[in-house]
Design an enzyme around this catalytic site. Structure first.
Site, PDB file in Angstrom:
ATOM      1  N   ASN A  18       0.751  -1.357   0.022  1.00 42.91           N
ATOM      2  CA  ASN A  18       0.153   0.260   0.219  1.00 42.91           C
ATOM      3  C   ASN A  18       0.641   1.521   0.047  1.00 42.91           C
ATOM      4  O   ASN A  18       1.227   1.644   0.904  1.00 42.91           O
ATOM      5  CB  ASN A  18      -1.077   0.367   1.143  1.00 42.91           C
ATOM      6  CG  ASN A  18      -2.398   0.829   1.290  1.00 42.91           C
ATOM      7  OD1 ASN A  18      -1.433   1.982   0.555  1.00 42.91           O
ATOM      8  ND2 ASN A  18      -2.444   1.129   2.759  1.00 42.91           N
ATOM      9  N   LYS A  20       0.107   4.320  -0.196  1.00 44.05           N
ATOM     10  CA  LYS A  20      -1.042   4.785  -0.082  1.00 44.05           C
ATOM     11  C   LYS A  20      -0.545   6.300  -0.863  1.00 44.05           C
ATOM     12  O   LYS A  20      -0.292   6.035  -1.957  1.00 44.05           O
ATOM     13  CB  LYS A  20       0.418   5.794   1.831  1.00 44.05           C
ATOM     14  CG  LYS A  20      -0.302   4.589   2.353  1.00 44.05           C
ATOM     15  CD  LYS A  20      -0.392   4.407   4.046  1.00 44.05           C
ATOM     16  CE  LYS A  20      -0.554   3.377   5.145  1.00 44.05           C
ATOM     17  NZ  LYS A  20       0.070   2.942   5.820  1.00 44.05           N
ATOM     18  N   HIS A 103     -10.069   1.282   4.116  1.00 45.98           N
ATOM     19  CA  HIS A 103      -8.931   1.495   5.551  1.00 45.98           C
ATOM     20  C   HIS A 103      -8.781   2.782   5.946  1.00 45.98           C
ATOM     21  O   HIS A 103      -9.267   3.627   5.990  1.00 45.98           O
ATOM     22  CB  HIS A 103      -7.689   2.149   4.239  1.00 45.98           C
ATOM     23  CG  HIS A 103      -6.069   2.075   5.310  1.00 45.98           C
ATOM     24  ND1 HIS A 103      -5.660   2.616   6.127  1.00 45.98           N
ATOM     25  CD2 HIS A 103      -5.568   1.296   4.910  1.00 45.98           C
ATOM     26  CE1 HIS A 103      -4.111   2.394   6.308  1.00 45.98           C
ATOM     27  NE2 HIS A 103      -4.237   1.310   5.431  1.00 45.98           N
ATOM     28  N   GLU A 105      -7.104   5.203   6.959  1.00 47.03           N
ATOM     29  CA  GLU A 105      -6.537   6.268   6.998  1.00 47.03           C
ATOM     30  C   GLU A 105      -7.616   6.868   6.016  1.00 47.03           C
ATOM     31  O   GLU A 105      -7.292   8.745   5.532  1.00 47.03           O
ATOM     32  CB  GLU A 105      -4.945   6.252   6.356  1.00 47.03           C
ATOM     33  CG  GLU A 105      -4.087   6.525   7.150  1.00 47.03           C
ATOM     34  CD  GLU A 105      -2.969   5.451   6.934  1.00 47.03           C
ATOM     35  OE1 GLU A 105      -2.613   5.585   5.565  1.00 47.03           O
ATOM     36  OE2 GLU A 105      -1.871   5.611   7.193  1.00 47.03           O
ATOM     37  N   GLU A 164      -5.777  -4.394  10.535  1.00 47.59           N
ATOM     38  CA  GLU A 164      -5.160  -3.652  10.274  1.00 47.59           C
ATOM     39  C   GLU A 164      -5.327  -3.045  11.847  1.00 47.59           C
ATOM     40  O   GLU A 164      -6.536  -1.775  11.928  1.00 47.59           O
ATOM     41  CB  GLU A 164      -5.323  -2.638   9.165  1.00 47.59           C
ATOM     42  CG  GLU A 164      -4.471  -2.751   8.155  1.00 47.59           C
ATOM     43  CD  GLU A 164      -3.711  -2.037   7.495  1.00 47.59           C
ATOM     44  OE1 GLU A 164      -3.046  -1.890   6.974  1.00 47.59           O
ATOM     45  OE2 GLU A 164      -4.450  -0.751   7.358  1.00 47.59           O
ATOM     46  N   GLY A 170       2.404   2.473  10.685  1.00 49.94           N
ATOM     47  CA  GLY A 170       3.457   2.754  10.841  1.00 49.94           C
ATOM     48  C   GLY A 170       3.651   3.560  12.608  1.00 49.94           C
ATOM     49  O   GLY A 170       4.902   4.718  12.481  1.00 49.94           O
ATOM     50  N   SER A 201       3.273  -2.108  10.526  1.00 50.91           N
ATOM     51  CA  SER A 201       4.698  -2.252  10.717  1.00 50.91           C
ATOM     52  C   SER A 201       4.885  -2.862  10.398  1.00 50.91           C
ATOM     53  O   SER A 201       5.992  -4.099  10.911  1.00 50.91           O
ATOM     54  CB  SER A 201       4.804  -1.518  12.393  1.00 50.91           C
ATOM     55  OG  SER A 201       3.930  -0.316  12.675  1.00 50.91           O
TER      56      SER A 201
HETATM   57  P1  13P Z   1       2.706   0.770   7.919  1.00 53.03           P
HETATM   58  O1  13P Z   1       3.097  -0.845   7.223  1.00 53.03           O
HETATM   59  O2  13P Z   1       3.904   1.796   7.321  1.00 53.03           O
HETATM   60  O3  13P Z   1       2.185   0.053   9.383  1.00 53.03           O
HETATM   61  O4  13P Z   1       1.345   0.716   7.594  1.00 53.03           O
HETATM   62  C1  13P Z   1       0.566  -0.214   7.244  1.00 53.03           C
HETATM   63  C2  13P Z   1      -0.988  -0.075   5.937  1.00 53.03           C
HETATM   64  O5  13P Z   1      -1.362   0.764   6.855  1.00 53.03           O
HETATM   65  C3  13P Z   1      -0.947  -0.615   5.141  1.00 53.03           C
HETATM   66  O6  13P Z   1      -2.100  -0.772   4.897  1.00 53.03           O
END
Ligand code: 13P
Length: 241
Positions: A18, A20, A103, A105, A164, A170, A201
């Site tokens: 991902n 992002k 997600h 976010e 997740e 993160g 992570s």
């Molecule tokens: P990280 O791997 O940066 O923690 O992000 C996880 C994530 O949001 C994957 O969709």
């Protein structure tokens, strides 16, 4: 046969990157070199890259073996007067196979109204034949409506649940492999969904511990997925499974 137990074990595990709000033509071009070095086409198929929509058509044209994902889709279906929206139908039209939905976010309130919108997106995506990667956190009971539960049952082979935990995104603070396994089993049993993946992570350092959990069908990788060395290392670990 109890597919809940056997299907995940016999399906290859997935690495879903991902990106992002990251990526560039240069990054896509350098990822194409990964495809050239993968041992076989199957390894390539087990890698999915979710990149910003603006790059999808370019990536699809450069490396047809890549499985590509959008990071969201519209609640509107088909085509029409909805400025700025991108429908599931449009993603399919350019050859996209996967879409991430819900997600954390992109979830602003986490309330019932939002769960309804995600349900509509999921219905659009599955109707179009996309494979939906539906993200849920520890409060999955409030994120999955009754209606969504029915969709999960009908399209259990077209939906992947991505567990997740927000606290792991993160932060470098992951649940233990035992905790990940416990949640995966709970999700599989509660929603009769065979494929549960883990995100939060994930790096090449912890991927082995996570991928060797039988009930986990793959990993959703954020930050580390922008680094070719990290992705190559995770794919090598995945090959061992
Ligand atoms: P990280 O791997 O940066 O923690 O992000 C996880 C994530 O949001 C994957 O969709």
């Amino acid at each position: 046969m109890n597919y809940l137990i056997f299907w995940p074990l016999c399906m290859p595990k997935l690495t879903i990157c991902n990106w992002k709000m990251n990526g560039s033509i240069q990054l896509i071009d350098s990822f194409i070199s990964i495809a050239a070095h993968l041992p076989n086409d199957t390894a390539c198929w087990n890698l999915v890259i979710a990149m910003p929509d603006i790059f999808l058509a370019y990536a699809a044209s450069k490396e047809p073996r890549f499985r590509l994902a959008a990071q969201d889709c519209s609640t509107y279906s088909g085509f029409g007067a909805h400025t700025g929206e991108i429908s599931a139908d449009m993603l399919v039209d350019i050859g996209i196979r996967y879409v991430i939905l819900g997600h954390s976010e992109r979830r602003s309130h986490g309330d019932g109204a939002e769960a309804e919108l995600i349900h509509v997106k999921l219905a659009n995506a599955t109707r179009c034949g996309l494979i939906a990667i539906l993200c849920v956190s520890d409060d999955y009971e409030s994120q999955i409506t009754k209606q969504t539960e029915s969709l999960l049952q009908v399209y259990h082979d077209k939906i992947i649940l991505a567990y997740e935990p927000v606290s792991a995104i993160g932060t470098g603070c992951l649940p233990s492999a035992a905790d990940i396994r416990e949640t995966a089993v709970r999700l599989q049993q509660r929603y009769k969904i065979p494929r549960v993946i883990y995100g939060g992570s994930v790096t090449s350092t912890n991927a082995l511990d996570i991928l060797r959990v039988d009930e986990i069908s793959g990993v959703l990788v954020g930050g580390a997925s922008l680094k070719i060395d990290e992705v190559s290392a995770i794919l090598r670990i995945q090959e061992l499974m």
